[in-house]
Design a protein around this motif. Structure first.
Motif, PDB file in Angstrom:
ATOM      1  N   GLU A 512       0.825  -1.202   0.000  1.00 12.51           N
ATOM      2  CA  GLU A 512       0.000   0.000   0.000  1.00 12.51           C
ATOM      3  C   GLU A 512       0.868   1.263   0.000  1.00 12.51           C
ATOM      4  O   GLU A 512       0.570   2.241  -0.680  1.00 12.51           O
ATOM      5  CB  GLU A 512      -0.939  -0.025   1.214  1.00 12.51           C
ATOM      6  CG  GLU A 512      -1.991   1.059   1.232  1.00 12.51           C
ATOM      7  CD  GLU A 512      -2.745   1.204  -0.096  1.00 12.51           C
ATOM      8  OE1 GLU A 512      -3.014   0.168  -0.736  1.00 12.51           O
ATOM      9  OE2 GLU A 512      -3.038   2.352  -0.476  1.00 12.51           O
ATOM     10  N   ARG A 515       2.171   1.668  -3.467  1.00 12.65           N
ATOM     11  CA  ARG A 515       1.099   2.062  -4.378  1.00 12.65           C
ATOM     12  C   ARG A 515       0.817   3.558  -4.235  1.00 12.65           C
ATOM     13  O   ARG A 515       0.679   4.279  -5.220  1.00 12.65           O
ATOM     14  CB  ARG A 515      -0.140   1.231  -4.036  1.00 12.65           C
ATOM     15  CG  ARG A 515      -1.198   1.218  -5.105  1.00 12.65           C
ATOM     16  CD  ARG A 515      -2.278   0.207  -4.769  1.00 12.65           C
ATOM     17  NE  ARG A 515      -1.839  -1.148  -5.064  1.00 12.65           N
ATOM     18  CZ  ARG A 515      -1.880  -2.156  -4.211  1.00 12.65           C
ATOM     19  NH1 ARG A 515      -2.348  -1.998  -2.990  1.00 12.65           N
ATOM     20  NH2 ARG A 515      -1.459  -3.349  -4.577  1.00 12.65           N
ATOM     21  N   PHE A 518       3.583   5.665  -5.986  1.00 13.29           N
ATOM     22  CA  PHE A 518       3.598   5.670  -7.456  1.00 13.29           C
ATOM     23  C   PHE A 518       2.351   6.317  -8.046  1.00 13.29           C
ATOM     24  O   PHE A 518       2.425   7.000  -9.060  1.00 13.29           O
ATOM     25  CB  PHE A 518       3.817   4.258  -7.995  1.00 13.29           C
ATOM     26  CG  PHE A 518       5.258   3.865  -7.964  1.00 13.29           C
ATOM     27  CD1 PHE A 518       6.124   4.330  -8.945  1.00 13.29           C
ATOM     28  CD2 PHE A 518       5.764   3.090  -6.944  1.00 13.29           C
ATOM     29  CE1 PHE A 518       7.469   4.009  -8.910  1.00 13.29           C
ATOM     30  CE2 PHE A 518       7.098   2.761  -6.901  1.00 13.29           C
ATOM     31  CZ  PHE A 518       7.966   3.216  -7.873  1.00 13.29           C
ATOM     32  N   VAL A 519       1.211   6.108  -7.407  1.00 16.41           N
ATOM     33  CA  VAL A 519       0.004   6.765  -7.920  1.00 16.41           C
ATOM     34  C   VAL A 519       0.159   8.280  -7.807  1.00 16.41           C
ATOM     35  O   VAL A 519      -0.179   9.027  -8.714  1.00 16.41           O
ATOM     36  CB  VAL A 519      -1.247   6.251  -7.175  1.00 16.41           C
ATOM     37  CG1 VAL A 519      -2.460   7.096  -7.533  1.00 16.41           C
ATOM     38  CG2 VAL A 519      -1.505   4.793  -7.530  1.00 16.41           C
ATOM     39  N   GLU A 525      -1.330   1.601 -12.130  1.00 14.26           N
ATOM     40  CA  GLU A 525      -1.005   0.258 -11.651  1.00 14.26           C
ATOM     41  C   GLU A 525      -1.378  -0.781 -12.701  1.00 14.26           C
ATOM     42  O   GLU A 525      -2.496  -0.788 -13.210  1.00 14.26           O
ATOM     43  CB  GLU A 525      -1.739  -0.052 -10.349  1.00 14.26           C
ATOM     44  CG  GLU A 525      -1.286  -1.382  -9.770  1.00 14.26           C
ATOM     45  CD  GLU A 525      -2.050  -1.826  -8.532  1.00 14.26           C
ATOM     46  OE1 GLU A 525      -1.572  -2.731  -7.841  1.00 14.26           O
ATOM     47  OE2 GLU A 525      -3.132  -1.271  -8.260  1.00 14.26           O
TER      48      GLU A 525
END
Lengths: 821, 343
Positions: A512, A515, A518-519, A525
């Motif tokens: 998480e 994630r 990178f988001v 993704e």
């Protein structure tokens, strides 16, 4: 598995409800019904016709003219495209008919001859797929009769999605038992006529070798076959089955063959016992034995395929050799044909596992092997074979020998299982009275045995019916109770929050965190299947034993392999800007695990790939492509925020070290533009520029950058810690130096930090300049300094002293000189 | 007695003077000069206030009030004049085409399957489930025998399995994690297990050789079919909405008994039948059931003492339902046009 609703209603006249309601009832209490088909619908105007004579079409080689009658003397002329026999019966679609496939029939001229309607094939009537010829009807039909009515159509066929435990439901009787309101008590086997029904065999028993009625039966290997029953019927007239029997088989998608073979199929669909009929005249001996196949032995089965046998296969053999694959398919040489007069009928119990192996080895899956693999009822073989023999007597005539063969041990005592009402309540959460339990179970064959106690925790003793060999322990009975009561009637509870002794796996929190980073940086993704093409898999890739294709024959050794595939997919669709990341597993051969040495190493990773513009194109200025410093910045964020690691350039001699880190192929990285993410002396990730040769990219594509790191290295402790904010003013200074190119920024910054007092707030490189007045081999570097103390306002003197110290250190240790102007 | 009056009067004069000047200011520069003169740190008002200390204490209140009033009025006048002058000034400047697009950064996105996994797990976490995982490569023992699935039995055909070596498979379901968790933990056990599974199904609109599943397992004393049903119903209502109903059908899984297939009423047609539910009004979402005693025996739990339930659902399949995605391959192609729809 198909079942005919008409047949079910015949077996259990008490069954009430539409086909849809029956299907729903089965789905909700026993087995899922996938589909309901109508059979024999839309052919209401088709009638039985007799061909009186045929003549060649005067104007077409392949057509014939047939004169038919439909119950009156008046002949009707039809043109037929396939051979028909004078005197035989065929379905006639008169002008004005619309067939199930939408074909409209009229009176029309075919090459000058008028055809009043047409004679139909199986497919045209929706009774099957055969379209090779015109369907010859059973001879007991009467010309002029409406065909559908004569066959008992329309019928509905339920397509059951049988689960492995309920193979008993492959027989109509068992399905009827589930549906009948009174269960087994409501079942009736239809009569085949009083004389046929009156026949009864006398069993000649033996453990492994029995002769009777002129046939010897031997079970060589009781592990392959536990029971083998045989009946001899002499003087049969092999011919077409009567219409009612043909209709049953048509409804199930089968095709009538002859009255003997059809009888075996009928009995199988009714009672769930596969049977086989041999032409007795072709049996050498005559004897029949069940044994292992012999290496090199050959057998041609009924489907015309030749099999080379081995010891794995179970075979039926006569005195000369193999004549059938036991429990799977009979042989071509002994099949019943129109010239057969004497029949040897077999009904046996073949071992599930041996049958499975026999069928697998032969590459066959048949109605018989399906049933034997799942187990048939050992207790009612007599009933099945007797019923089949009676049907043959009724439809093919002949005389059955009274003495019949029965080899193998008889079924033992009926199995009794205990069912505690207290256990039912514990598992199902609802109390059932003992009478309620027997009321639910007895109708489907679980009848009470003697010795049942009365107390709540003393078991109810129940017989397990022979056809339910899936029921072996108490919990199986609990399930029967639940489904018979109806799953959706267990209502009223509240969902519960309960504790768990199991901690969360930290991998999910790590994923998480990755994630989120990178988001936030504008990455999408991706998710990939974990396979890698040969080109993309590392040298220690794990290979699949049974891959689906060469493309999916290995497991990926790194996630970048998958992301490069995804990248190429996007480039191939004309997209220049691609920013993807993925979190998943990479595999490598060789876990050093004594228990299961063949288990591969699994490593959870995160990876990214990026190419194209640094930001979306905008009219306000040109957009640069993602470059080395963007990649390094991202790598730094990943390293510092997630890994607590540093980013170091990969030196030319580091290839071996990188290979040891096991993060995928080293050769992928462009030397000189790659970094390792290093924490606690370990390489935990790589990032850099992917070599152009490693990506199938169009000419217009931008450089491709990528990175990958171990998820286990992602820190879970939040970096953030509060530092008090100084209320005192901040002082800024700039410093530019000229220094040899050989001095790296990181070593110069080390010198700077060492020389600075603790009130240095921050320092960063803000300018680099080469050429012009800067001497060859040197460059100008400029830093911006911010000083701020937590406890006082800094004086100019203090800050000047700090800058002097920095200058001095740079001059002394790094041969730098201050750049003025 | 004259001093306070003088001071108050002086303040009023400054106020009146200031208001008039500010009103008359005809440029931003002139206005700024006035702000410094009247309101600045060394301005007129500040000058007056510095003298407040010389006034007798009983008068200071009146002086303070007058000073505050003057300050507030002057500030208000300044703000309103500033706005008026700004508007006037910008009216003269050439206006940019404000319909032109703004400068954007790249937007990232979480994969739709991840979103669904997170949402499902969150619902169960609220009920006390922890989120665990297990290996994707498994021994035959964990993938089959520990789950009461005999090899070489038609039941094993329910999963067309990839083999890596003798006795080693790519797990064909997430259920092996059940056995692994129970072997290493004592009840009460409550876990959800998202993860990839593998089956020998070539890619087509509804199949993928690798796909996500979520396994759930709850074991404790006193868990029964009624609690299992209501827990799954709670999940269905939370995930699919209150108006969605769940139904339970008999099914067969070797590791649960009674076994149940769970259907939900079709969200597209509300149960009347459509192409999404193939005309049945129901959509199958999970396999489930009460944990089979043989599984408890295999991991050393007492099946007379403990009961529990287990379930497994295809996260990708549920994501297809949730977002109306017709082809499962879209999840795994990595097409940026697809992924960018989930931001």
């Amino acid at each position: 598995m198909k079942v005919s609703v008409n047949w079910l209603r015949e077996l259990a006249p008490g069954i009430d409800g539409s086909p849809e309601e029956l299907a729903d009832h089965l789905s909700m209490t026993a087995v899922a019904v996938d589909e309901i088909h109508r059979v024999g619908a839309g052919i209401e105007s088709v009638v039985v016709a007799r061909v009186e004579e045929t003549t060649a079409h005067p104007d077409a080689d392949r057509l014939n003219l047939a004169s038919i009658t439909v119950g009156t003397d008046e002949p009707i002329g039809v043109v037929v495209g396939a051979p028909v026999r004078a005197g035989a019966l065929y379905p006639h679609a008169p002008p004005g008919t619309t067939l199930p496939d939408g074909l409209k029939i009229g009176a029309r001229k075919i090459r000058g001859e008028t055809s009043h309607g047409m004679l139909c094939s199986e497919r045209e009537l929706g009774l099957g797929w055969d379209h090779s010829g015109i369907l010859e009807l059973p001879p007991d039909l009467v010309p002029g009769e409406p065909l559908a009515e004569a066959l008992g159509f329309p019928d509905h066929v339920l397509e059951l999605d049988l689960t492995p435990n309920r193979a008993d439901l492959a027989g109509h009787l068992a399905v009827a038992r589930e549906l009948a309101p009174e269960g087994g008590a409501g079942l009736v086997l239809p009569s085949f006529g009083s004389s046929a029904d009156a026949w009864k065999p006398t069993w000649i028993d033996g453990a492994s070798d029995v002769s009777a009625a002129g046939v010897r039966v031997i079970i060589e290997d009781p592990e392959r076959c536990s029971r083998f029953l045989g009946i001899v019927i002499r003087g049969v007239r092999v011919g077409p089955s009567p219409a009612w029997l043909a209709a049953r088989l048509w409804a199930l998608g089968g095709r009538p063959i002859n009255n003997v073979v059809d009888a075996t199929n009928y009995a199988m669909h009714e009672l769930n016992h596969p049977l086989h009929a041999y032409d007795l005249a072709t049996l050498r001996g005559p004897e029949v034995r069940v044994r292992a196949g012999r290496g090199g032995e050959r057998l041609r089965t009924l489907d015309g395929e030749e099999h080379v046998l081995s010891e794995v296969s179970s075979v039926i053999a006569d005195a000369d050799g193999a004549i059938g694959l036991a429990g799977v398919m009979g042989g071509e040489g002994t099949e019943v044909s129109p010239t057969t007069t004497d029949v040897f009928l077999e009904c046996a119990v073949f071992d599930p596992l041996r049958t499975r192996r026999t069928a697998r080895r032969a590459g066959l899956s048949t109605d018989a092997s399906y049933r034997f693999e799942r187990g048939v009822d050992r207790t009612d073989v007599e009933k099945a074979i007797t019923r089949c023999a009676r049907l043959i007597l009724a439809t093919a005539g002949g005389r059955a020998e009274e003495q019949a063969v029965r080899v193998g041990p008889p079924p033992g005592e009926r199995i009794v299982l205990g069912l505690r009402p207290s256990r039912v309540r514990q598992v199902l959460g609802r109390s059932f009275e003992r009478e309620e339990l027997t009321g639910l179970l007895a109708p489907i064959g679980f009848e009470p045995a003697n010795g049942s106690g009365k107390a709540d925790d003393t078991p109810l003793r129940l017989y397990v019916p022979g056809w339910r060999n899936d029921v072996t322990r108490e919990i199986d009975l609990v399930e029967e109770v639940a489904r018979r009561h109806g799953y959706n009637r267990f209502e009223g509870g509240a969902f519960a929050v309960r504790p768990s002794s199991v901690p969360d796996d930290p991998a999910w929190d790590r994923a998480e965190r990755v994630r989120r980073l990178f988001v936030a940086r504008g990455f999408l993704e991706a998710r990939s299947a974990s396979f890698a093409t040969g080109r993309r898999a590392g040298p220690d890739a794990v290979e699949l034993r049974n891959p689906l294709s060469a493309e999916e024959a290995r497991l990926r050794t790194d996630l970048i392999a998958s992301l490069l595939d995804r990248l190429e997919y996007n480039l191939a669709r004309g997209r220049r800007d691609v920013r993807l990341f993925e979190i998943g597993t990479a595999f490598a051969a060789g876990r050093d695990d004594e228990e299961s040495p063949a288990l591969p190493l699994e490593d959870l990773r995160a990876a990214f790939v990026v190419t194209g513009g640094r930001e979306p194109e905008h009219w306000g200025g040109e957009t640069a492509d993602v470059g080395l410093w963007d990649l390094k910045g991202l790598a730094e964020e990943v390293a510092e925020d997630l890994l607590g690691a540093g980013v170091t350039p990969i030196l030319p001699d580091a290839a071996e070290r990188i290979a040891e880190a096991g993060l995928g192929p080293v050769a992928r990285w462009l030397e000189g533009e790659a970094f390792e993410l290093e924490g606690q002396g370990r390489v935990v990730g790589l990032a850099g520029r992917v070599m152009a040769s490693a990506v199938d990219a169009p000419r217009w594509a931008a450089p491709v950058w990528a990175g990958e790191f171990r998820l286990t290295a992602v820190r879970l402790d939040e970096q953030a810690a509060f530092a008090p904010l100084s209320p005192y003013p901040r002082v800024g200074r700039d410093l530019a130096i000229i220094v040899s190119e050989k001095r790296t920024v990181s070593e110069l910054e080390e010198v700077i930090r060492e020389a600075c007092p603790p009130f240095l707030d921050s320092v960063w490189l803000f300018d680099v300049y080469e050429g012009g007045e800067i001497p060859e081999g040197s460059r100008s570097l400029a830093w911006r300094f911010r000083f701020q103390a937590a406890d006082r306002t800094l004086t100019d003197e203090e800050v000047d002293a700090a800058m002097n110290a920095v200058t001095f250190a740079l001059e002394e240790k790094s041969d730098a000189r201050i750049r003025t102007s | 007695m004259t001093e306070p009056v003088q001071l108050v009067d002086a303040l009023k004069r400054i106020e009146a003077d200031g208001l008039a000047s500010i009103e008359a200011a005809d440029s931003l520069e002139a206005l700024e000069a006035l702000r410094v003169r009247f309101l600045g740190r060394s301005g007129d008002l500040a000058g007056m206030l510095s003298r407040i200390g010389q006034a007798p204490p009983e008068d200071r209140r009146a002086i303070g009030q007058a000073a505050n009033t003057a300050k507030r009025r002057l500030q208000e006048a300044h703000t309103s004049r500033l706005a008026a002058l700004e508007s006037a000034e910008s009216a003269g400047v050439a206006q940019a085409d404000l319909t032109m697009p703004g400068r954007r950064a790249w937007e990232g996105g979480v994969h739709p399957v991840t979103r669904v996994i997170d949402e499902i797990c969150e619902i169960f976490r609220e009920l006390g489930f922890s989120k665990v995982r297990g290996p994707e490569a498994e021994t035959e023992w964990y993938n089959f025998q520990a789950l009461n699935i005999p090899l070489e039995h038609p039941a094993a055909d329910m999963w067309d399995t990839f083999y890596l070596a003798d006795g080693v498979v790519l797990r064909s379901h997430t259920s092996p994690v059940q056995a692994r968790i129970m072997e290493t933990h004592e009840p009460p056990v409550r876990v959800v297990v998202p993860g990839l599974c593998y089956r020998r199904d070539p890619f087509d609109p509804t199949h993928a050789p690798a796909f996500e599943q979520i396994e759930g397992l709850a074991v404790d004393e006193g868990i029964d079919f009624v609690e299992f049903r209501s827990t799954i119903e709670h999940f269905v209502h939370r995930f699919f909405g209150r108006e969605t109903t769940a139904r339970f059908r008999p099914a067969y899984f070797p590791f649960t008994e009674p076994s149940a297939e769970v259907d939900v009423s079709c969200h597209m047609c509300g149960g009347s039948g459509c192409s999404t539910c193939k005309g049945t009004g129901w959509i199958e979402i999970m396999g489930s059931g009460m944990v089979h005693p043989a599984v408890f025996e295999a991991v050393g739990y007492d099946p007379e003492r403990y009961t529990g339930y287990a379930f497994g659902m295809g996260s990708a399949r549920i994501a297809m339902l949730r977002y109306g995605i017709p082809d499962i391959r879209l999840f795994y192609e990595g097409d940026a046009r697809f992924l960018a729809q989930f931001r």
